[in-house]
Design a protein around this motif. Structure first.
Motif, PDB file in Angstrom:
ATOM      1  N   TYR A 134       0.875  -1.171   0.000  1.00  0.00           N
ATOM      2  CA  TYR A 134       0.000   0.000   0.000  1.00  0.00           C
ATOM      3  C   TYR A 134       0.912   1.221   0.000  1.00  0.00           C
ATOM      4  O   TYR A 134       2.021   1.165   0.534  1.00  0.00           O
ATOM      5  N   PRO A 135       0.463   2.299  -0.600  1.00  0.00           N
ATOM      6  CA  PRO A 135       1.315   3.492  -0.623  1.00  0.00           C
ATOM      7  C   PRO A 135       1.514   3.986   0.799  1.00  0.00           C
ATOM      8  O   PRO A 135       0.555   4.047   1.558  1.00  0.00           O
ATOM      9  N   ASN A 136       2.748   4.281   1.161  1.00  0.00           N
ATOM     10  CA  ASN A 136       2.979   4.604   2.561  1.00  0.00           C
ATOM     11  C   ASN A 136       4.045   5.684   2.706  1.00  0.00           C
ATOM     12  O   ASN A 136       4.743   6.024   1.738  1.00  0.00           O
ATOM     13  N   SER A 137       4.151   6.166   3.921  1.00  0.00           N
ATOM     14  CA  SER A 137       5.063   7.279   4.167  1.00  0.00           C
ATOM     15  C   SER A 137       6.518   6.852   4.095  1.00  0.00           C
ATOM     16  O   SER A 137       7.411   7.676   4.032  1.00  0.00           O
ATOM     17  N   ARG A 138       6.769   5.529   4.112  1.00  0.00           N
ATOM     18  CA  ARG A 138       8.152   5.067   3.999  1.00  0.00           C
ATOM     19  C   ARG A 138       8.597   5.047   2.553  1.00  0.00           C
ATOM     20  O   ARG A 138       9.727   4.681   2.263  1.00  0.00           O
ATOM     21  N   LEU A 139       7.668   5.374   1.647  1.00  0.00           N
ATOM     22  CA  LEU A 139       7.973   5.388   0.218  1.00  0.00           C
ATOM     23  C   LEU A 139       8.523   4.044  -0.245  1.00  0.00           C
ATOM     24  O   LEU A 139       9.460   3.970  -1.005  1.00  0.00           O
ATOM     25  N   LEU A 140       7.942   2.994   0.250  1.00  0.00           N
ATOM     26  CA  LEU A 140       8.457   1.666  -0.061  1.00  0.00           C
ATOM     27  C   LEU A 140       7.325   0.723  -0.398  1.00  0.00           C
ATOM     28  O   LEU A 140       6.250   0.806   0.181  1.00  0.00           O
ATOM     29  N   TRP A 141       7.594  -0.154  -1.310  1.00  0.00           N
ATOM     30  CA  TRP A 141       6.691  -1.262  -1.575  1.00  0.00           C
ATOM     31  C   TRP A 141       7.366  -2.517  -1.051  1.00  0.00           C
ATOM     32  O   TRP A 141       8.581  -2.547  -0.902  1.00  0.00           O
ATOM     33  N   PRO A 142       6.580  -3.574  -0.780  1.00  0.00           N
ATOM     34  CA  PRO A 142       7.247  -4.805  -0.334  1.00  0.00           C
ATOM     35  C   PRO A 142       8.012  -5.460  -1.480  1.00  0.00           C
ATOM     36  O   PRO A 142       7.833  -5.114  -2.638  1.00  0.00           O
ATOM     37  N   ASN A 143       8.834  -6.424  -1.114  1.00  0.00           N
ATOM     38  CA  ASN A 143       9.662  -7.127  -2.078  1.00  0.00           C
ATOM     39  C   ASN A 143       8.895  -8.346  -2.582  1.00  0.00           C
ATOM     40  O   ASN A 143       8.814  -9.359  -1.890  1.00  0.00           O
ATOM     41  N   PHE A 144       8.335  -8.247  -3.775  1.00  0.00           N
ATOM     42  CA  PHE A 144       7.493  -9.322  -4.288  1.00  0.00           C
ATOM     43  C   PHE A 144       8.300 -10.572  -4.619  1.00  0.00           C
ATOM     44  O   PHE A 144       7.733 -11.599  -4.956  1.00  0.00           O
ATOM     45  N   ARG A 145       9.610 -10.471  -4.570  1.00  0.00           N
ATOM     46  CA  ARG A 145      10.404 -11.653  -4.878  1.00  0.00           C
ATOM     47  C   ARG A 145      10.659 -12.506  -3.654  1.00  0.00           C
ATOM     48  O   ARG A 145      11.216 -13.582  -3.743  1.00  0.00           O
ATOM     49  N   SER A 146      10.233 -12.011  -2.499  1.00  0.00           N
ATOM     50  CA  SER A 146      10.440 -12.804  -1.296  1.00  0.00           C
ATOM     51  C   SER A 146       9.372 -13.890  -1.209  1.00  0.00           C
ATOM     52  O   SER A 146       8.184 -13.611  -1.374  1.00  0.00           O
ATOM     53  N   PRO A 147       9.775 -15.133  -0.912  1.00  0.00           N
ATOM     54  CA  PRO A 147       8.772 -16.199  -0.761  1.00  0.00           C
ATOM     55  C   PRO A 147       7.724 -15.862   0.291  1.00  0.00           C
ATOM     56  O   PRO A 147       6.622 -16.400   0.247  1.00  0.00           O
ATOM     57  N   LEU A 148       8.069 -14.977   1.218  1.00  0.00           N
ATOM     58  CA  LEU A 148       7.074 -14.628   2.231  1.00  0.00           C
ATOM     59  C   LEU A 148       5.932 -13.822   1.622  1.00  0.00           C
ATOM     60  O   LEU A 148       4.802 -13.898   2.066  1.00  0.00           O
ATOM     61  N   LEU A 149       6.224 -13.065   0.582  1.00  0.00           N
ATOM     62  CA  LEU A 149       5.156 -12.349  -0.122  1.00  0.00           C
ATOM     63  C   LEU A 149       4.300 -13.328  -0.925  1.00  0.00           C
ATOM     64  O   LEU A 149       3.086 -13.168  -1.040  1.00  0.00           O
ATOM     65  N   TRP A 150       4.979 -14.353  -1.451  1.00  0.00           N
ATOM     66  CA  TRP A 150       4.209 -15.394  -2.167  1.00  0.00           C
ATOM     67  C   TRP A 150       3.233 -16.043  -1.191  1.00  0.00           C
ATOM     68  O   TRP A 150       2.068 -16.252  -1.515  1.00  0.00           O
ATOM     69  N   ASP A 151       3.760 -16.360  -0.009  1.00  0.00           N
ATOM     70  CA  ASP A 151       2.934 -16.935   1.044  1.00  0.00           C
ATOM     71  C   ASP A 151       1.716 -16.084   1.305  1.00  0.00           C
ATOM     72  O   ASP A 151       0.599 -16.571   1.375  1.00  0.00           O
ATOM     73  N   LEU A 152       1.961 -14.803   1.485  1.00  0.00           N
ATOM     74  CA  LEU A 152       0.886 -13.883   1.833  1.00  0.00           C
ATOM     75  C   LEU A 152      -0.212 -13.935   0.780  1.00  0.00           C
ATOM     76  O   LEU A 152      -1.392 -14.135   1.094  1.00  0.00           O
ATOM     77  N   THR A 153       0.156 -13.781  -0.497  1.00  0.00           N
ATOM     78  CA  THR A 153      -0.876 -13.773  -1.536  1.00  0.00           C
ATOM     79  C   THR A 153      -1.531 -15.147  -1.651  1.00  0.00           C
ATOM     80  O   THR A 153      -2.749 -15.240  -1.785  1.00  0.00           O
ATOM     81  N   ALA A 154      -0.728 -16.207  -1.570  1.00  0.00           N
ATOM     82  CA  ALA A 154      -1.303 -17.544  -1.726  1.00  0.00           C
ATOM     83  C   ALA A 154      -2.292 -17.828  -0.610  1.00  0.00           C
ATOM     84  O   ALA A 154      -3.394 -18.321  -0.853  1.00  0.00           O
ATOM     85  N   ILE A 155      -1.924 -17.490   0.617  1.00  0.00           N
ATOM     86  CA  ILE A 155      -2.799 -17.829   1.735  1.00  0.00           C
ATOM     87  C   ILE A 155      -4.063 -16.972   1.707  1.00  0.00           C
ATOM     88  O   ILE A 155      -5.162 -17.467   1.960  1.00  0.00           O
ATOM     89  N   LEU A 156      -3.928 -15.701   1.366  1.00  0.00           N
ATOM     90  CA  LEU A 156      -5.127 -14.868   1.302  1.00  0.00           C
ATOM     91  C   LEU A 156      -6.069 -15.356   0.200  1.00  0.00           C
ATOM     92  O   LEU A 156      -7.291 -15.389   0.395  1.00  0.00           O
ATOM     93  N   THR A 157      -5.505 -15.747  -0.942  1.00  0.00           N
ATOM     94  CA  THR A 157      -6.350 -16.281  -2.023  1.00  0.00           C
ATOM     95  C   THR A 157      -7.042 -17.553  -1.566  1.00  0.00           C
ATOM     96  O   THR A 157      -8.250 -17.725  -1.746  1.00  0.00           O
TER      97      THR A 157
END
Lengths: 435, 228, 168
Positions: A134-157
């Motif tokens: 989400y757009p944030n004050s840290r001016l950062l997006w998460p790292n979509f290449r991390s398996p933990l991000l894969w986890d997040l999307t897979a589990i939410l789906t």
């Protein structure tokens, strides 16, 4: 022919709706116990948040411990449901009808519990949402290449998909319940049945949607556990970095899922007096499936370990040795016994596959599969490549409490679910009486 | 970019005195651990001295190997971080941004050198040690990962000084605490992009090897020892 | 005008529908109600469905948006990553896959709500109260045609036919 079927389904409805009405003393007691255990777990988690993750036994180099073991375990259990019910639905296995809802509910609850563990495990759990893009004050997006991000999307789906998958076939039952219930229950059922009238358009849409959902949920379920496996397989750590991990984990997940389903069936059958509907043939069929998965699991285990042993690379042999003859050997051989030897004895012959034996096999497989996750995570971490960093992990009371409390939470969710919704899809069970 | 920092450690010179370990503690505000925590493997040593034995007891020869973050070019810890708390900066340093870290500890598991340290609790210092903190180095909160930075604060200072005096950084001007304190002068720090620097010449010498080189992580710490 | 006929078995429902269609009624003027799905011949009451088409379209849309979104996020506020690729197909493929599946799952659910008519309250006015084992056929017809249509239903085997006015 019609009358016979109708009295059968009428009885089914009575049998299923009776437990929805009052609460016996035993039920209240069970609910209270499971609630207190669950609350204790939450209190422990609160203590851990305030005091720091260090109250758990994790350390360097074993930076992942029981929480991740439980994570993999519960995500595995969640495959009970959806996956098995989806396979049975797609293959149109008629005997599935009394077991699908039991299985689908397991999935939703196990996922809710399993998805909590990565957050419990974080060093700074209060900022877990930094993984969400989400757009944030840290001016950062998460790292979509991390398996933990894969986890997040897979589990939410998977979670949203399996909630829909549980909910869709529940709608006709809710509409039927709404006609008979009043008070807050009536309002709840009316709200959830969203105006279901039983028209053929609705039935068509429901069957069409369920058929497609079964296919899609299957695809998502396979990907979810593969991604969980990849959390480990993407690391360069010895014995984690393995191409077999994806299918190995999926097979293990279905294996433990069937075991969980069998245990839940045995309990619900006894407590809700469903002996006339959840029949020995269901245990027999699922017992066969469990046996098949046990063989498959053993095959994967042999392939994984034999290639390691034959390859004889020092870093991997350290971990391998610790499993089969080192400090982790007791767990390893208990696992082999629970997952292969005992199921083989109990399930391979028809005479042995009684309801009791199949349930026992289910329980031991659950134990064995929990150990399997422990054995995948901890030996590798205990023996890093540089021997100087070797170190062993001992869980603390906080971790044990939280682990136990999740089992209690599972039981509590199930108790509440069985009190609110019929444990068998009445309409699906009836389906065919009009043929 | 203009620099690519690297280190050479001469194992034939190292006496295993652990002066580097002590210096690192003081320079980088490392949290102190009580013996119980240390026994649990929770002590912080951004640089540690691993011991190897050659020969059969009692006829052994001890070898020491200081192990710090290898500042890999292809660091396994970087891609797995979900929040970019660990990433590669323009000078090739593998940096850790404490504020971004949520504490998944995935990087720690994926580091083949086991040189990442986690703050299991809020850091504490017994009185009066909290008065001797290095003002150039931030105190890490509980729940985040930390590791050797190649004393990035000293690199920054040297750059500022050089800029103020309108000159280039000279070889040997930047010295991490461990290098500075090594009594055996076993450690050398400098710019690998400068072929004339001492560290470049040592890295190019036939004596240089890198730790777990076969993993393809391309470390920037070179270990020098006699060729067998 | 709404006729609601009450049947005891699916065969007579099928012949009733055939008779009504022979009289010129269209499938969308007929509804069948029951407590469990009724198996009728495929062509008898065709209920066209776009569920698959929409699910596939939505899957493609979600997949493309996921790619666009990930690509955007990795190039917006670019951080220095040294050697790491800022956008890589291999390691973001899983994310795209999950988004694709999510797109098709959510579209299927939405299409279920739309095609079942659960979102359209207007059409669902006089739904018969269902009784176990019974099948109800509801017909929207002109007031003038109510009597012959009812006869037609009785002929097919209806146990009872009720008439009601439609408001609105």
């Amino acid at each position: 022919m019609d009358t016979a079927v109708d009295t059968h389904t009428d009885n089914l409805r009575d049998t299923l709706w009776r437990p929805l009405a009052g609460a016996s003393r035993g039920y209240a007691l069970a609910l209270a116990v499971t609630f207190l255990l669950g609350a204790w777990g939450l209190a422990c988690w609160g203590y851990q948040i305030v005091r720091g993750i260090g109250v758990a036994g994790i350390r360097r180099p074993t930076m992942w411990g029981l929480y991740l073991v439980n994570f993999v375990f519960w995500i595995g259990i969640s495959h009970a449901g959806t996956l098995i019910s989806a396979i049975l639905r797609l293959t149109d296995a008629g005997w599935r009808k009394p077991v699908t809802r039991i299985a689908e509910a397991i999935t939703v609850f196990a996922l809710m519990i399993g998805a909590m563990f990565p957050i419990i495990h974080l060093g700074r759990p209060l900022v877990f949402f930094w993984l969400i893009p989400y757009p944030n004050s840290r001016l950062l997006w998460p790292n979509f290449r991390s398996p933990l991000l894969w986890d997040l999307t897979a589990i939410l789906t998977y979670l949203s998909g399996s909630i829909i998958y549980l909910y869709l076939p529940l709608i006709p039952d809710l509409a039927e319940l709404a006609q008979h219930a009043n008070g807050w229950r009536g309002r709840l059922y009316r709200l959830l049945s969203i105006g279901w009238t039983g028209s053929d358009r609705q039935w068509h849409a429901l069957e069409r949607a369920m058929h497609r959902m079964a296919g899609m949920i299957l695809a998502v379920a396979v990907s979810v556990h593969t991604v969980v496996a990849w959390d480990f397989a993407m690391a360069v750590a010895p014995l984690w970095h393995s191409t077999i991990f994806g299918p190995y984990f999926v097979a293990g997940a279905i294996f433990s899922g069937i075991a969980a389903l069998l245990v839940a069936m045995a309990i619900i059958r006894r407590l809700l007096h469903l002996e006339a509907y959840v029949l020995p043939v269901h245990f027999d069929n699922l017992g066969k499936l469990l046996f098949l998965m046990s063989l498959l699991w053993f095959y994967f285990t042999v392939s994984e370990n034999l290639t390691t042993w034959y390859g004889n690379s020092p870093a991997e042999m350290n971990v391998f040795g610790s499993r089969v003859r080192g400090p982790f050997a007791p767990y390893f051989w208990v696992m082999i016994f629970c997952n292969f030897v005992l199921p083989f004895l109990l399930l391979s012959s028809r005479r042995m596959r009684s309801v009791r034996n199949v349930t026992i096999a289910g329980v031991t497989v659950l134990i064995g599969m929990w150990l399997e996750r422990y054995l995948i995570i901890l030996p590798t971490l205990s023996y890093p490549r540089l021997a100087a960093a070797t170190g062993f992990y001992k869980p603390t009371w906080v971790e044990v409490s939280i682990t136990v409390s999740t089992f209690a939470a599972m039981a509590m969710f199930y108790l509440i679910f069985c009190k609110l919704f019929p444990a068998i899809a009445v309409w699906e069970y009836k389906h065919g009486s009009h043929r | 970019m203009e620099h690519r920092w690297g280190m050479a450690i001469d194992l034939d010179r190292c006496t295993g005195c652990e002066a580097c370990v002590a210096a690192c503690h003081a320079e980088n505000n490392l949290p102190l651990s009580d013996p119980a925590e240390a026994e649990k493997g929770r002590a912080f040593h951004w640089i540690r001295v691993d011991r190897y034995y050659e020969g059969e007891f009692p006829d052994i020869r001890m070898k020491y190997m200081p192990v710090l973050c290898q500042q890999c070019e292809d660091a396994p810890c970087e891609p797995v971080c979900p929040t970019y708390a660990t990433y590669h900066n323009a000078e090739g340093l593998n940096v850790q941004v404490y504020n971004r870290c949520v504490g998944t500890r995935y990087c720690g598991n994926n580091c083949p050198y086991s040189v990442r340290f986690f703050n299991w609790f809020e850091p504490e210092w017994p009185e009066p040690l909290e008065l001797q903190h290095n003002p150039d180095v931030s105190i890490r909160p509980g729940g985040v990962m930390e590791k050797c930075t190649f004393c990035i604060q000293r690199i920054q200072r040297a750059k500022r000084d050089a800029k103020a005096e309108d000159r280039a950084i000279t070889d040997g001007e930047v010295q991490p605490a461990c290098v500075q304190s090594c009594p055996a002068e076993a450690m050398t720090f400098g710019d690998l992009d400068d072929p004339e620097s001492k560290v470049s010449r040592l890295a190019a010498s036939g004596r240089a090897t890198r730790l777990l080189e076969d993993l393809g992580t391309k470390p920037k710490v070179f270990y020098l020892q006699r060729a067998k | 005008m709404v006729l609601t006929a009450d049947f005891g078995d699916p065969q007579s429902v099928a012949s009733a529908i055939q008779a009504l269609k022979a009289r010129g009624y269209r499938a969308d003027e007929i509804d069948v109600f029951s407590t469990a799905p009724v198996e009728l011949a495929e062509a008898l009451l065709e209920r066209p469905s776009r569920m698959s088409l929409v699910a596939v379209t939505s899957a493609v849309v979600f997949c493309l948006s996921a790619i666009a979104f990930v690509h955007y996020t990795q190039h917006d506020y670019p951080i220095v990553t040294g050697g790491m690729p800022i956008f890589s197909w291999w390691s973001t493929g899983v994310i795209f896959y999950e988004f694709t599946m999510f797109g098709s799952i959510s579209a299927t659910f939405v299409m279920f709500l739309i095609e079942s008519g659960l979102l359209k309250r207007r059409r669902s006015l006089p739904a018969p109260l269902l009784e176990e084992g019974r099948i109800y056929l509801r017909l929207f017809c002109e007031a003038g045609d109510a009597v012959p249509a009812a006869e037609c239903l009785y002929e097919a085997g209806a146990l009872k036919v009720d008439e009601a006015e439609v408001r609105g």
